[in-house]
Motif scaffolding. Structure first.
Motif, PDB file in Angstrom:
ATOM      1  N   ASP A  78      26.952  43.668  35.257  1.00 17.32           N
ATOM      2  CA  ASP A  78      26.059  44.178  36.289  1.00 17.32           C
ATOM      3  C   ASP A  78      24.603  44.094  35.835  1.00 17.32           C
ATOM      4  OD1 ASP A  78      24.912  45.592  38.440  1.00 17.32           O
ATOM      5  OD2 ASP A  78      25.369  47.531  37.539  1.00 17.32           O
ATOM      6  N   CYS A  79      24.350  44.359  34.561  1.00 11.69           N
ATOM      7  CA  CYS A  79      22.986  44.279  34.032  1.00 11.69           C
ATOM      8  C   CYS A  79      22.467  42.844  33.975  1.00 11.69           C
ATOM      9  CB  CYS A  79      22.930  44.881  32.635  1.00 11.69           C
ATOM     10  SG  CYS A  79      23.194  46.649  32.592  1.00 11.69           S
ATOM     11  N   PHE A  80      23.345  41.894  33.707  1.00 10.56           N
ATOM     12  CA  PHE A  80      22.916  40.509  33.503  1.00 10.56           C
ATOM     13  C   PHE A  80      22.803  39.698  34.790  1.00 10.56           C
ATOM     14  CE2 PHE A  80      24.864  40.967  29.104  1.00 10.56           C
ATOM     15  CZ  PHE A  80      23.639  41.109  28.495  1.00 10.56           C
ATOM     16  N   VAL A  81      23.583  40.022  35.811  1.00  9.15           N
ATOM     17  CA  VAL A  81      23.640  39.186  37.010  1.00  9.15           C
ATOM     18  C   VAL A  81      22.960  39.900  38.179  1.00  9.15           C
ATOM     19  CG1 VAL A  81      25.145  37.983  38.622  1.00  9.15           C
ATOM     20  CG2 VAL A  81      25.790  38.148  36.221  1.00  9.15           C
ATOM     21  N   THR A  82      21.949  39.266  38.725  1.00  9.45           N
ATOM     22  CA  THR A  82      21.278  39.795  39.906  1.00  9.45           C
ATOM     23  C   THR A  82      22.134  39.494  41.131  1.00  9.45           C
ATOM     24  OG1 THR A  82      19.229  39.110  38.824  1.00  9.45           O
ATOM     25  CG2 THR A  82      19.056  39.874  41.081  1.00  9.45           C
ATOM     26  N   GLY A  83      22.291  40.481  42.005  1.00 12.13           N
ATOM     27  CA  GLY A  83      23.123  40.296  43.186  1.00 12.13           C
ATOM     28  C   GLY A  83      24.519  40.865  43.013  1.00 12.13           C
ATOM     29  N   PHE A  84      24.822  41.336  41.811  1.00  7.46           N
ATOM     30  CA  PHE A  84      26.101  41.981  41.522  1.00  7.46           C
ATOM     31  C   PHE A  84      25.780  43.421  41.149  1.00  7.46           C
ATOM     32  CE2 PHE A  84      29.401  42.949  38.179  1.00  7.46           C
ATOM     33  CZ  PHE A  84      30.453  43.099  39.063  1.00  7.46           C
ATOM     34  N   GLU A  85      26.251  44.353  41.967  1.00  9.35           N
ATOM     35  CA  GLU A  85      25.903  45.760  41.773  1.00  9.35           C
ATOM     36  C   GLU A  85      27.168  46.611  41.670  1.00  9.35           C
ATOM     37  OE1 GLU A  85      22.793  46.882  41.431  1.00  9.35           O
ATOM     38  OE2 GLU A  85      22.012  44.862  41.704  1.00  9.35           O
ATOM     39  N   ILE A  86      27.210  47.447  40.647  1.00  4.68           N
ATOM     40  CA  ILE A  86      28.259  48.451  40.477  1.00  4.68           C
ATOM     41  C   ILE A  86      27.553  49.804  40.435  1.00  4.68           C
ATOM     42  CG2 ILE A  86      30.091  49.313  38.967  1.00  4.68           C
ATOM     43  CD1 ILE A  86      30.851  46.682  40.160  1.00  4.68           C
ATOM     44  N   ASP A  87      28.066  50.778  41.198  1.00  9.44           N
ATOM     45  CA  ASP A  87      27.370  52.046  41.375  1.00  9.44           C
ATOM     46  C   ASP A  87      27.629  53.090  40.299  1.00  9.44           C
ATOM     47  OD1 ASP A  87      26.119  51.136  43.622  1.00  9.44           O
ATOM     48  OD2 ASP A  87      27.562  52.013  45.015  1.00  9.44           O
ATOM     49  N   GLY A  88      28.252  52.755  39.224  1.00 10.07           N
ATOM     50  CA  GLY A  88      28.453  53.724  38.155  1.00 10.07           C
ATOM     51  C   GLY A  88      29.679  53.409  37.333  1.00 10.07           C
ATOM     52  N   PHE A  89      29.912  54.252  36.340  1.00 12.06           N
ATOM     53  CA  PHE A  89      31.008  54.019  35.410  1.00 12.06           C
ATOM     54  C   PHE A  89      32.365  54.046  36.105  1.00 12.06           C
ATOM     55  CE2 PHE A  89      34.335  55.731  32.668  1.00 12.06           C
ATOM     56  CZ  PHE A  89      34.393  54.729  31.723  1.00 12.06           C
ATOM     57  N   TRP A  90      32.580  55.041  36.986  1.00 15.36           N
ATOM     58  CA  TRP A  90      33.896  55.170  37.610  1.00 15.36           C
ATOM     59  C   TRP A  90      34.194  53.998  38.538  1.00 15.36           C
ATOM     60  CZ3 TRP A  90      36.943  58.037  35.064  1.00 15.36           C
ATOM     61  CH2 TRP A  90      36.456  59.126  34.362  1.00 15.36           C
ATOM     62  N   TRP A  91      33.178  53.490  39.242  1.00 19.17           N
ATOM     63  CA  TRP A  91      33.386  52.300  40.058  1.00 19.17           C
ATOM     64  C   TRP A  91      33.647  51.080  39.176  1.00 19.17           C
ATOM     65  CZ3 TRP A  91      35.075  52.713  44.603  1.00 19.17           C
ATOM     66  CH2 TRP A  91      34.667  53.743  45.443  1.00 19.17           C
ATOM     67  N   ALA A  92      32.998  51.017  38.016  1.00 20.32           N
ATOM     68  CA  ALA A  92      33.260  49.919  37.078  1.00 20.32           C
ATOM     69  C   ALA A  92      34.690  49.982  36.567  1.00 20.32           C
ATOM     70  CB  ALA A  92      32.270  49.960  35.919  1.00 20.32           C
ATOM     71  N   LEU A  93      35.173  51.199  36.314  1.00 17.33           N
ATOM     72  CA  LEU A  93      36.553  51.362  35.857  1.00 17.33           C
ATOM     73  C   LEU A  93      37.540  50.925  36.933  1.00 17.33           C
ATOM     74  CD1 LEU A  93      38.247  52.462  33.459  1.00 17.33           C
ATOM     75  CD2 LEU A  93      38.322  54.631  34.680  1.00 17.33           C
ATOM     76  N   ILE A  94      37.315  51.347  38.165  1.00 26.35           N
ATOM     77  CA  ILE A  94      38.180  50.943  39.283  1.00 26.35           C
ATOM     78  C   ILE A  94      38.089  49.441  39.502  1.00 26.35           C
ATOM     79  CG2 ILE A  94      38.498  51.172  41.782  1.00 26.35           C
ATOM     80  CD1 ILE A  94      37.550  54.113  41.431  1.00 26.35           C
ATOM     81  N   PHE A  95      36.868  48.904  39.448  1.00 22.25           N
ATOM     82  CA  PHE A  95      36.667  47.462  39.609  1.00 22.25           C
ATOM     83  C   PHE A  95      37.431  46.686  38.547  1.00 22.25           C
ATOM     84  CE2 PHE A  95      34.448  43.440  39.198  1.00 22.25           C
ATOM     85  CZ  PHE A  95      34.153  43.099  40.509  1.00 22.25           C
ATOM     86  N   SER A  96      37.361  47.143  37.286  1.00 20.41           N
ATOM     87  CA  SER A  96      38.044  46.418  36.209  1.00 20.41           C
ATOM     88  C   SER A  96      39.562  46.503  36.353  1.00 20.41           C
ATOM     89  CB  SER A  96      37.605  46.938  34.847  1.00 20.41           C
ATOM     90  OG  SER A  96      38.102  48.231  34.608  1.00 20.41           O
ATOM     91  N   LEU A  97      40.072  47.641  36.822  1.00 20.70           N
ATOM     92  CA  LEU A  97      41.520  47.756  37.046  1.00 20.70           C
ATOM     93  C   LEU A  97      41.996  46.793  38.123  1.00 20.70           C
ATOM     94  CD1 LEU A  97      42.019  51.621  36.858  1.00 20.70           C
ATOM     95  CD2 LEU A  97      42.924  49.916  35.287  1.00 20.70           C
ATOM     96  N   PHE A  98      41.283  46.790  39.261  1.00 22.97           N
ATOM     97  CA  PHE A  98      41.678  45.898  40.342  1.00 22.97           C
ATOM     98  C   PHE A  98      41.455  44.428  39.994  1.00 22.97           C
ATOM     99  CE2 PHE A  98      41.361  49.656  43.214  1.00 22.97           C
ATOM    100  CZ  PHE A  98      42.672  49.579  43.694  1.00 22.97           C
ATOM    101  N   LEU A  99      40.388  44.143  39.248  1.00 23.82           N
ATOM    102  CA  LEU A  99      40.151  42.759  38.828  1.00 23.82           C
ATOM    103  C   LEU A  99      41.276  42.279  37.915  1.00 23.82           C
ATOM    104  CD1 LEU A  99      38.242  40.327  38.912  1.00 23.82           C
ATOM    105  CD2 LEU A  99      37.122  41.260  36.894  1.00 23.82           C
ATOM    106  N   SER A 100      41.713  43.128  37.010  1.00 26.98           N
ATOM    107  CA  SER A 100      42.832  42.758  36.134  1.00 26.98           C
ATOM    108  C   SER A 100      44.108  42.538  36.940  1.00 26.98           C
ATOM    109  CB  SER A 100      43.061  43.848  35.094  1.00 26.98           C
ATOM    110  OG  SER A 100      41.965  43.962  34.256  1.00 26.98           O
ATOM    111  N   LEU A 101      44.337  43.383  37.925  1.00 27.72           N
ATOM    112  CA  LEU A 101      45.514  43.228  38.780  1.00 27.72           C
ATOM    113  C   LEU A 101      45.457  41.924  39.565  1.00 27.72           C
ATOM    114  CD1 LEU A 101      48.095  44.566  39.998  1.00 27.72           C
ATOM    115  CD2 LEU A 101      46.588  45.435  41.792  1.00 27.72           C
ATOM    116  N   PHE A 102      44.301  41.645  40.193  1.00 31.79           N
ATOM    117  CA  PHE A 102      44.150  40.404  40.957  1.00 31.79           C
ATOM    118  C   PHE A 102      44.272  39.181  40.059  1.00 31.79           C
ATOM    119  CE2 PHE A 102      41.464  42.243  44.682  1.00 31.79           C
ATOM    120  CZ  PHE A 102      42.594  42.859  45.179  1.00 31.79           C
ATOM    121  N   GLN A 103      43.676  39.238  38.868  1.00 34.16           N
ATOM    122  CA  GLN A 103      43.764  38.101  37.959  1.00 34.16           C
ATOM    123  C   GLN A 103      45.193  37.864  37.508  1.00 34.16           C
ATOM    124  OE1 GLN A 103      40.878  39.137  34.939  1.00 34.16           O
ATOM    125  NE2 GLN A 103      39.438  37.624  35.716  1.00 34.16           N
TER     126      GLN A 103
END
Length: 113
Positions: A78-103
């Motif tokens: 999120d820090c490195f890529v402009t246009g990609f926004e995560i609203d906090g740690f808990w959303w990052a955790l949920i995002f990473s869980l779902f991303l792992s599931l989708f992958q």
């Protein structure tokens, strides 16, 4: 060739999660592709360092702390890529869980026999 397909599938998963999760947003597809590349690089370079540095707490929590490391990787992207926004740690955790599931699901479709 297989690496490129995995990057494209990860970009598709990032786009889907950007639409599904209210705490995450990804604007164009090229941003999602850039997020997929940055995530791959961060997982290749930063994740092993974090795993070694946090080995005692990872062992103590029986590996659950690896979820926190994945969330940190998402927040770094999120820090490195402009246009990609995560609203906090808990959303990052949920995002990473779902991303792992989708992958896991998408990469199983391209698995060699």
């Amino acid at each position: 060739m297989k690496t490129l397909v995995k990057l494209l599938l990860t970009a598709i998963a990032v786009i889907l999660l950007g639409y599904l999760l209210p705490g995450a947003s990804v604007t164009p597809f090229m941003t999602a592709l850039l997020v997929a590349v940055v995530l791959a690089l961060l997982r290749l370079i930063v994740k092993p360092i974090l795993v070694v540095l946090t080995l005692p707490i990872t062992v103590l929590t029986l590996g659950i702390f690896l979820l926190v490391i994945n969330a940190i990787i998402i927040l770094l992207a999120d820090c490195f890529v402009t246009g990609f926004e995560i609203d906090g740690f808990w959303w990052a955790l949920i995002f990473s869980l779902f991303l792992s599931l989708f992958q896991t699901i998408l990469f199983a479709l391209i698995k060699e026999e």
